[in-house]
Design a protein around this motif. Structure first.
Motif, mmCIF file in Angstrom:
data_model
loop_
_atom_site.group_PDB
_atom_site.id
_atom_site.type_symbol
_atom_site.label_atom_id
_atom_site.label_comp_id
_atom_site.label_asym_id
_atom_site.label_seq_id
_atom_site.Cartn_x
_atom_site.Cartn_y
_atom_site.Cartn_z
ATOM 1 N N ALA A 127 0.827 -1.206 0.000
ATOM 2 C CA ALA A 127 0.000 0.000 0.000
ATOM 3 C C ALA A 127 0.860 1.253 0.000
ATOM 4 O O ALA A 127 0.554 2.240 -0.688
ATOM 5 C CB ALA A 127 -0.945 0.000 1.194
ATOM 6 N N PHE A 128 1.938 1.239 0.771
ATOM 7 C CA PHE A 128 2.853 2.390 0.782
ATOM 8 C C PHE A 128 3.439 2.603 -0.610
ATOM 9 O O PHE A 128 3.470 3.728 -1.118
ATOM 10 C CB PHE A 128 3.968 2.162 1.800
ATOM 11 N N VAL A 129 3.889 1.528 -1.217
ATOM 12 C CA VAL A 129 4.504 1.628 -2.546
ATOM 13 C C VAL A 129 3.495 2.083 -3.592
ATOM 14 O O VAL A 129 3.811 2.892 -4.471
ATOM 15 C CB VAL A 129 5.120 0.265 -2.936
ATOM 16 N N GLY A 130 2.271 1.576 -3.502
ATOM 17 C CA GLY A 130 1.303 1.787 -4.568
ATOM 18 C C GLY A 130 0.426 3.011 -4.430
ATOM 19 O O GLY A 130 -0.388 3.280 -5.321
ATOM 20 N N THR A 131 0.562 3.759 -3.353
ATOM 21 C CA THR A 131 -0.289 4.932 -3.140
ATOM 22 C C THR A 131 0.407 6.199 -3.603
ATOM 23 O O THR A 131 1.503 6.526 -3.124
ATOM 24 C CB THR A 131 -0.657 5.070 -1.649
ATOM 25 N N HIS A 132 -0.210 6.916 -4.544
ATOM 26 C CA HIS A 132 0.270 8.260 -4.876
ATOM 27 C C HIS A 132 -0.233 9.171 -3.770
ATOM 28 O O HIS A 132 -1.420 9.475 -3.678
ATOM 29 C CB HIS A 132 -0.252 8.715 -6.237
ATOM 30 N N SER A 133 0.675 9.606 -2.924
ATOM 31 C CA SER A 133 0.311 10.219 -1.661
ATOM 32 C C SER A 133 0.152 11.728 -1.784
ATOM 33 O O SER A 133 1.066 12.429 -2.235
ATOM 34 C CB SER A 133 1.380 9.907 -0.611
#
Length: 288
Positions: A203-209
């Motif tokens: 989720a950290f890797v895949g989220t454009h934050s």
């Protein structure tokens, strides 16, 4: 004016346990820090110093070692459950036992040689009382970084605001996370932990934050969507700021390549993500 004794507990903190299982020439190493906290009818020792109901903390320490020898360690959730249930069942005055276990990682170098791995630590906290058992798994010190796909803008500005909008920034954090299980029974604590950790990372890797708060929610949401045995995820995410270095005095540009990693002060984002039908988790945020 009446003076009364408030909530109280006692126990042995940070018992260091290293357990070696010897399968012939190939050894298995488990490195733990175990903390025990007991609560119950213990008012007399506070009010009068009567220790008739007090199990010494030294005895609690010895129990940790004896259980490791007698029963082995295995998964830390199981080890915590065995200890917590023992203290409640063996001590008539104890109504609640909380056992917090940290597992420290080691990388295998050979059949019986190891090197201590990084700062990440696996954790488990088990609480047993008259109503049953609650198992909380987790980890601390999982350091993650995205070098792009992170923004922060549109925030409140007042007379003290100097922070510029960021449309492409480094996002780094050291995850302290805990997740509560629906029951205290599991066929495979290790698989549950491994998969929960994997979903946090993915989720950290895949989220454009657009904010670290958004990332926290996405991480907890993904765990709950993929792991039905987990009902709530709590995280504390420090924002490990990386500031772009001004290289203009040296006649150089800096197209998001050179950063100063600041260790303090830092933003600290904390939050919980849970199933809406899950029972409330009454314990304090990081209670051992």
């Amino acid at each position: 004016m009446d003076i009364v004794l408030g909530a109280h507990q006692y126990g042995k903190a940070e018992v260091r346990l290293v357990h070696v299982v010897r399968h012939g020439d190939r050894h298995q190493l488990t490195d733990l820090t175990v903390s025990v906290a007991l609560a119950g009818d213990l008012a007399d020792t506070h009010r009068t110093g009567d220790n008739a109901k007090v199990l010494p903390t030294d005895s609690q320490k010895n129990t940790v070692y004896a259980f490791a020898r007698r029963h082995g360690v295995g998964e830390i959730e199981d080890f915590g459950l065995r200890l917590a249930r023992h203290f409640v069942e063996s001590q008539a005055v104890i109504t609640r036992a909380t056992v917090h276990v940290q597992q420290h990682g080691w990388d295998r170098l050979g059949e019986h040689s190891f090197a201590r791995s990084g700062a990440e630590t696996r954790t488990a906290t088990v609480t047993v009382d008259g109503s049953g058992a609650v198992v909380v798994s987790g980890l601390t010190g999982m350091v993650l970084m995205n070098t792009t796909a992170s923004e922060f803008h549109g925030f409140v500005r007042d007379e003290y605001t100097t922070l510029p909008d960021a449309h492409d920034r480094v996002l780094a954090t050291a995850v302290d996370g805990r997740w509560r299980h629906a029951t205290s029974e599991s066929d495979d604590w290790a698989a549950s932990f491994t998969q929960a950790r994997r979903h946090l990372v993915e989720a950290f890797v895949g989220t454009h934050s657009l904010s670290l708060q958004q990332t926290l929610y996405a991480m907890g949401q993904r765990v709950l969507e993929h792991r039905p045995e987990i009902v709530e995820v709590r995280m504390s995410l420090p924002n490990r700021h990386h500031f772009l270095v001004d290289l203009a005095p040296f006649g150089l540009d800096n197209p998001n390549e050179v950063f100063y990693a600041a260790d303090r002060p830092y933003g600290l984002i904390e939050g919980a993500v849970r199933r809406d039908d899950a029972p409330r988790w009454e314990e304090s945020w990081w209670q051992a």
